[in-house]
Each structure stands twice: as C-alpha cells, then as structure tokens.
Motif scaffolding. Sequence first.
Motif, PDB file in Angstrom:
ATOM      1  N   ARG A 179       0.839  -1.189   0.000  1.00 40.49           N
ATOM      2  CA  ARG A 179       0.000   0.000   0.000  1.00 40.49           C
ATOM      3  C   ARG A 179       0.884   1.252   0.000  1.00 40.49           C
ATOM      4  O   ARG A 179       0.676   2.177  -0.778  1.00 40.49           O
ATOM      5  N   GLU A 180       1.922   1.223   0.869  1.00 48.16           N
ATOM      6  CA  GLU A 180       2.868   2.324   0.997  1.00 48.16           C
ATOM      7  C   GLU A 180       3.459   2.697  -0.372  1.00 48.16           C
ATOM      8  O   GLU A 180       3.450   3.862  -0.772  1.00 48.16           O
ATOM      9  N   VAL A 181       3.927   1.679  -1.085  1.00 49.73           N
ATOM     10  CA  VAL A 181       4.592   1.938  -2.367  1.00 49.73           C
ATOM     11  C   VAL A 181       3.581   2.419  -3.408  1.00 49.73           C
ATOM     12  O   VAL A 181       3.821   3.384  -4.136  1.00 49.73           O
ATOM     13  N   MET A 182       2.415   1.773  -3.454  1.00 46.53           N
ATOM     14  CA  MET A 182       1.417   2.163  -4.456  1.00 46.53           C
ATOM     15  C   MET A 182       0.929   3.590  -4.215  1.00 46.53           C
ATOM     16  O   MET A 182       0.754   4.363  -5.161  1.00 46.53           O
ATOM     17  N   GLU A 183       0.702   3.941  -2.937  1.00 47.03           N
ATOM     18  CA  GLU A 183       0.252   5.305  -2.652  1.00 47.03           C
ATOM     19  C   GLU A 183       1.295   6.317  -3.122  1.00 47.03           C
ATOM     20  O   GLU A 183       0.958   7.354  -3.697  1.00 47.03           O
ATOM     21  N   THR A 184       2.567   5.977  -2.877  1.00 47.50           N
ATOM     22  CA  THR A 184       3.636   6.887  -3.291  1.00 47.50           C
ATOM     23  C   THR A 184       3.652   7.073  -4.803  1.00 47.50           C
ATOM     24  O   THR A 184       3.677   8.202  -5.300  1.00 47.50           O
ATOM     25  N   VAL A 185       3.605   5.963  -5.550  1.00 46.23           N
ATOM     26  CA  VAL A 185       3.757   6.119  -7.005  1.00 46.23           C
ATOM     27  C   VAL A 185       2.508   6.741  -7.633  1.00 46.23           C
ATOM     28  O   VAL A 185       2.609   7.489  -8.594  1.00 46.23           O
ATOM     29  N   LEU A 186       1.326   6.452  -7.058  1.00 49.88           N
ATOM     30  CA  LEU A 186       0.124   7.044  -7.643  1.00 49.88           C
ATOM     31  C   LEU A 186       0.095   8.555  -7.417  1.00 49.88           C
ATOM     32  O   LEU A 186      -0.390   9.313  -8.254  1.00 49.88           O
ATOM     33  N   ARG A 187       0.659   8.983  -6.282  1.00 50.85           N
ATOM     34  CA  ARG A 187       0.768  10.420  -6.050  1.00 50.85           C
ATOM     35  C   ARG A 187       1.691  11.042  -7.103  1.00 50.85           C
ATOM     36  O   ARG A 187       1.447  12.131  -7.613  1.00 50.85           O
ATOM     37  N   LEU A 188       2.758  10.313  -7.449  1.00 47.07           N
ATOM     38  CA  LEU A 188       3.696  10.826  -8.454  1.00 47.07           C
ATOM     39  C   LEU A 188       3.016  10.922  -9.817  1.00 47.07           C
ATOM     40  O   LEU A 188       3.267  11.847 -10.587  1.00 47.07           O
ATOM     41  N   ARG A 189       2.131   9.959 -10.102  1.00 47.39           N
ATOM     42  CA  ARG A 189       1.413  10.009 -11.360  1.00 47.39           C
ATOM     43  C   ARG A 189       0.584  11.283 -11.425  1.00 47.39           C
ATOM     44  O   ARG A 189       0.523  11.958 -12.446  1.00 47.39           O
ATOM     45  N   ASP A 190      -0.059  11.605 -10.285  1.00 50.23           N
ATOM     46  CA  ASP A 190      -0.876  12.822 -10.260  1.00 50.23           C
ATOM     47  C   ASP A 190      -0.037  14.067 -10.518  1.00 50.23           C
ATOM     48  O   ASP A 190      -0.552  15.100 -10.911  1.00 50.23           O
ATOM     49  N   GLU A 191       1.269  13.963 -10.250  1.00 48.31           N
ATOM     50  CA  GLU A 191       2.141  15.106 -10.509  1.00 48.31           C
ATOM     51  C   GLU A 191       2.705  15.081 -11.921  1.00 48.31           C
ATOM     52  O   GLU A 191       3.607  15.854 -12.250  1.00 48.31           O
ATOM     53  N   GLY A 192       2.235  14.151 -12.765  1.00 50.32           N
ATOM     54  CA  GLY A 192       2.607  14.200 -14.170  1.00 50.32           C
ATOM     55  C   GLY A 192       3.650  13.194 -14.612  1.00 50.32           C
ATOM     56  O   GLY A 192       4.097  13.206 -15.754  1.00 50.32           O
ATOM     57  N   LEU A 193       4.052  12.305 -13.690  1.00 48.59           N
ATOM     58  CA  LEU A 193       5.036  11.293 -14.061  1.00 48.59           C
ATOM     59  C   LEU A 193       4.305  10.115 -14.720  1.00 48.59           C
ATOM     60  O   LEU A 193       3.263   9.684 -14.234  1.00 48.59           O
ATOM     61  N   ALA A 194       4.859   9.623 -15.839  1.00 48.23           N
ATOM     62  CA  ALA A 194       4.267   8.427 -16.441  1.00 48.23           C
ATOM     63  C   ALA A 194       4.690   7.210 -15.626  1.00 48.23           C
ATOM     64  O   ALA A 194       5.804   7.158 -15.113  1.00 48.23           O
ATOM     65  N   LEU A 195       3.779   6.229 -15.488  1.00 47.36           N
ATOM     66  CA  LEU A 195       4.101   5.025 -14.711  1.00 47.36           C
ATOM     67  C   LEU A 195       3.866   3.797 -15.575  1.00 47.36           C
ATOM     68  O   LEU A 195       2.869   3.725 -16.294  1.00 47.36           O
ATOM     69  N   VAL A 196       4.787   2.850 -15.499  1.00 44.91           N
ATOM     70  CA  VAL A 196       4.545   1.546 -16.096  1.00 44.91           C
ATOM     71  C   VAL A 196       4.639   0.542 -14.962  1.00 44.91           C
ATOM     72  O   VAL A 196       5.710   0.349 -14.392  1.00 44.91           O
ATOM     73  N   LEU A 197       3.521  -0.055 -14.591  1.00 49.26           N
ATOM     74  CA  LEU A 197       3.493  -1.015 -13.493  1.00 49.26           C
ATOM     75  C   LEU A 197       3.485  -2.409 -14.077  1.00 49.26           C
ATOM     76  O   LEU A 197       2.539  -2.784 -14.765  1.00 49.26           O
ATOM     77  N   ILE A 198       4.542  -3.162 -13.798  1.00 51.72           N
ATOM     78  CA  ILE A 198       4.521  -4.557 -14.206  1.00 51.72           C
ATOM     79  C   ILE A 198       4.100  -5.319 -12.974  1.00 51.72           C
ATOM     80  O   ILE A 198       4.712  -5.163 -11.911  1.00 51.72           O
ATOM     81  N   THR A 199       3.033  -6.061 -13.064  1.00 48.00           N
ATOM     82  CA  THR A 199       2.490  -6.595 -11.815  1.00 48.00           C
ATOM     83  C   THR A 199       1.776  -7.914 -12.020  1.00 48.00           C
ATOM     84  O   THR A 199       1.314  -8.236 -13.120  1.00 48.00           O
ATOM     85  N   HIS A 200       1.748  -8.678 -10.932  1.00 47.37           N
ATOM     86  CA  HIS A 200       0.921  -9.882 -10.900  1.00 47.37           C
ATOM     87  C   HIS A 200      -0.393  -9.577 -10.200  1.00 47.37           C
ATOM     88  O   HIS A 200      -1.292 -10.401 -10.191  1.00 47.37           O
ATOM     89  N   SER A 201      -0.443  -8.398  -9.576  1.00 43.24           N
ATOM     90  CA  SER A 201      -1.605  -8.084  -8.760  1.00 43.24           C
ATOM     91  C   SER A 201      -2.663  -7.387  -9.601  1.00 43.24           C
ATOM     92  O   SER A 201      -2.460  -6.296 -10.116  1.00 43.24           O
ATOM     93  N   MET A 202      -3.806  -8.033  -9.739  1.00 43.10           N
ATOM     94  CA  MET A 202      -4.877  -7.449 -10.547  1.00 43.10           C
ATOM     95  C   MET A 202      -5.479  -6.234  -9.851  1.00 43.10           C
ATOM     96  O   MET A 202      -6.004  -5.340 -10.502  1.00 43.10           O
ATOM     97  N   GLU A 203      -5.379  -6.203  -8.512  1.00 44.78           N
ATOM     98  CA  GLU A 203      -5.865  -5.021  -7.797  1.00 44.78           C
ATOM     99  C   GLU A 203      -5.039  -3.798  -8.189  1.00 44.78           C
ATOM    100  O   GLU A 203      -5.580  -2.713  -8.376  1.00 44.78           O
ATOM    101  N   GLU A 204      -3.735  -3.996  -8.328  1.00 47.60           N
ATOM    102  CA  GLU A 204      -2.893  -2.883  -8.753  1.00 47.60           C
ATOM    103  C   GLU A 204      -3.210  -2.484 -10.188  1.00 47.60           C
ATOM    104  O   GLU A 204      -3.295  -1.297 -10.516  1.00 47.60           O
TER     105      GLU A 204
END
Lengths: 276, 289
Positions: B184-209
């Motif tokens: 949760r800690e990591v996802m909250e951090t990166v999603l906040r960064l997305r809101d600031e205009g950073l592009a994100l590529v999440l490679i994940t096994h988690s469908m919730e993510e």
Amino acid sequence: MDFLRGLMLGQYVPAESPVHRLDPRTKILGTMWLVGVLFATRSLAGLVVLTAFLGGVLAAGRIAPAYAVRGLRPVFWLVGIAVVFQVLFGDSGGHVLFRRGPLVVTRENLAAGAFYGYRLILLVAATTVMTFTTSSVELTDGLERLLRPFRRVGVPAHELALMMTIALRFIPTLFEETETIMKAQMARGAEFARGSLVARARALIPLLVPLFVGAFRRADALALAMEARGYRGGEHRTRMKELRVAVRDYVAAGMLLVVAAIVLLPPSVWRAVAGR
Amino acid sequence: MSDRAPALIRVRGLSHTYEPGAGEPVPALRGVDLDVHRGECIALIGGNGSGKSTLAKHLNALLLPTAGEVIVDGLDTRDRDAVWAVRQRVGMIFEHPDDQLIAAVVEEDVAFGCENLGLPPTEIRSRVDEALRTVGLEALRRRPPHLLSGGQKQRVAIAGVLAMRPRCLVLDEATSMLDPAGQREVMETVLRLRDEGLALVLITHSMEEAALADRVVVLAGGTVALSGTPSDVFARDDVLRRLRLEAPPIVALARGLAAAGVPLPPGLLTAPQLADAVAAAYRRGRGGA
C-alpha cells in the motif's frame, strides 16, 4: 544467530563531537601515524603518553571508556597468547623468577611480554577510535580521495571505494541471509554446533553453497540496478559530499606531531629543552 | 505533426531474442507496439514468461531491440550516445528491495544516480532532500538501508530514481516481495507521483494494482494480447481465462452479483466503487418497493 552480531568490531558510534567532525582523511592518516609512532617507541613512558593521548581522543569523541574497553575484549585473547609466547619462548638468560622442568620464566621476558602485549592493545585501540568516530561512508570517501593521486600509476581508486561501499552495505544483508539459511537447515535437522570438527565443517557446506549462490544472484541484480541508474564507472561522476580540510584538521595534525615528538625524541633532548 | 502530443515512449515492432550460451535462441518479444504518454499509468500484466520484464528492460535501454525500435522522448535506445539520457528519463524499480540499494546510508543511496549524472554537489544535495521529502523518508536519511522495512526500502529506491528527475517510472513487480502494508505504501507513493505528471509503467501480478491504472496491457507469448481500460480488459473473461489470468476479486464479485440480479453498473473495479454501487442499488430497491 545472535553471535554473528556480537562479531561486529569497532562499530561506528554516531555523535556530535570535534573528533567526529574531523575530515576522514585526517583520521585515516592520523591513525597510520599513531601506529607508526607506536611501533617506533621502545620506552614504557612512550606507551603511557600514547595511552593518555588516546584517552583524550576518546573523551573528546564522547565515547564512554567502558564501551571502548568492551570493544577491545576480543583482542585480549590475542594479547594473552602473545604474552605467553614471549614469556615461554623469549630470550634465555636474565633474572629467573620461576623454573619448573623446561619452563623458565624470567623477569626480562615477562616485562617484554607485557610491553608488547600492551602495545598490541594500543594498536587496536588506535584503529578502533577511528572506526568509532568515522562512519563507513566517510572512511570510504576518505580512502578514495587519498588514493586518487595514485590513479596515474594504475590504482583503481574509485572502483576500490565502490567495492568497499557495496561490501559494507551487504555485510548485514548477508548476515541476515546466513541466519535464515541456518534456521531453515536446522528446521530440517541440520546440526551446526555439535559433533567433531570435521562433522561441523561438513555441516557448513549446506550453509555456504546457498549463501554463495545467493550472493552471486544479488551481485547480478545489483549490477543491473546500478546500470539502470546510469552508472558508467568513475568517469563523469561527481559526489554529493565533498571533503574539506578545516582548521580543526590542522589542529589535530599539530597535536599528532607533538605527541610523536614527545614519544620519540630521546629524554636527553627534553632535558636540554627543560634546562634552558 | 499529429494532432495528439507525441508519446513519451514509443515502442514499434519490438522483438527481442535471448541468445543463450548454449541451445536454441529464445524469443521473448515478438512485434510489440506500445505507447506511453506523459502522466499516464499503464499496467503490464501477463503470465510468467510472457515477456513483461523483457519489455520493461527495453524501456530504459538495459536491453536493446533485436528488431523494431524503442523511442524515449525522441531518443532511440539503439543510439549509443543516447543511452545515459534515456536512463535519466526512464527510471526503474526492481522486485527485490535489497538488491537495488547500493550505499550503506539512505541519503547516499538516493544520491547515487545524480552522482552518475555528474551534477554539482549542491544540486545533488537539494535534489536528494527533495526526493526524500516526496517519498516521506526525510527522518530516515541517515539510516543504513538494512534496518528499513521492505516498503521503506522500495521508497528509498523510488527516491533515488526521482532525484534523477525522470519522465517515467517503470516498476518491475516492485511490490511483489512486500507485505500488504508495504504494498500500500509503495502504491500510494507512485500514484501520487502520477498525479504530478510522471508516467508510470506497473509490471504486476496483482490485478488489484492493475485496476488502478489508466490502461492495462496484457502480454502473452511475447505479443500484446489485450489492451484497453481496466474495465474493458477485465470484461474479457474469455481471453483472460485462456491466459490463466483472473480479473480482480472485486470485478468477479460484481459480475456474480449482477448475474444474481443486483442491478449494478458495468466497470466496477475497486472495493469502494462496488460498495457505493451496492448501497445505491439497495436504496433504489427500497425506494422502489
């Protein structure tokens, strides 16, 4: 295992003190200088002066004396062995204190053993004072800067410093991994602390193999992570922290010179100075 | 000029074949097309061996195309002189928190990337302070990394990348080794960064993510099998099942409820969305009765 933690000798003690604030280069060179003086001195008085000086540095570095002595405890064994060897196998002749069969203890050998043993303790104490007051990062930076002039003759200063940084970073991680593997093997019936020496050495194989495999896997992953962060060797690289020599470094160097003079100049010189 | 802003990362016809020392060459990617736009969050999912990590390593020139091209911010990753600029623009966070921290002190580690860029010391200092503030770890700046939790270690790694001022962050299963709190800690951090205009590529096994992304790209056998908004992709149950993937439990639950006659709108992805929809349906049902 918790005994692995007990092994960490001379750990850095974070504090705000004039000794902590010294440039790491000053501390590294100063320690080498003190070790040199220690080996050059032949007199008991010299050792007393050096003891007082190290005590002063400890006090200035806000290190509790009890803590420092505890840090030296593993060395006492070594010192004990050195003294015993000197007493048993030192020069023959001199004033005999004790004799039983081939065992001869002379006053001269006992005194020499005590002298060498104490010198060994001071030697370790001097380096420990440095590691107490200098973080591993500062030590690495200091070494890199000290070695930089030797790059021209092929000393890979940056690479050595980076290797040291990574080693320091991963020692605790590898300790943790060792613990995990040991517990996993013990859960499956492995014995590490029992049996003959050969049996115990053999028991280490199932510990060391996964540890090495893991270390290589980590090295691979770390190299990739470093590359991803734009690492391309020491060229073009800058550092966040720059080392700066301050007034206190000159003061420290001056004090080291004075101590060396006191210890190494023959008493006659001092008598002449005092007589004038 | 196209009417739309050019993509930050443009992948065209990308193929990659691993050449092992012995044995047959292994094709990992076969003609992948992908656009990553500024400030966009893309989830890359797929089974083991689908080519996700290989694709990720192409995004910042850790691997180079066997065929096709990867253009990052106008720079071709095959251009040897552009590699360092590409790696500055696209940062990567890896799976094992322990294997990507280099220095024995948090702030030294955060500085590592900037030091590689050759920035002046004062600039590095201010960027490191800023990056540590962004991930909320200023208080731990002098700690050795091995005393941090997994989530904190990943945030240190993120700070180290942020200090390089990237345009895109690639997280290669960066949460899979973490406990739920760390995830949760990591996802909250990166999603906040997305809101600031950073592009994100999440490679994940988690469908919730994946459900949190703007777009989900499903890889299978080195090609793009599906691509679209999370609700579009998760609605393709047939394809997902064939690839041995599963829609997130919330999507499955919503589908089950809908099948049982609860009037729910389509495209529910998260627990709060579903809860609100069920509550609304309940109120409507009572009001109607």
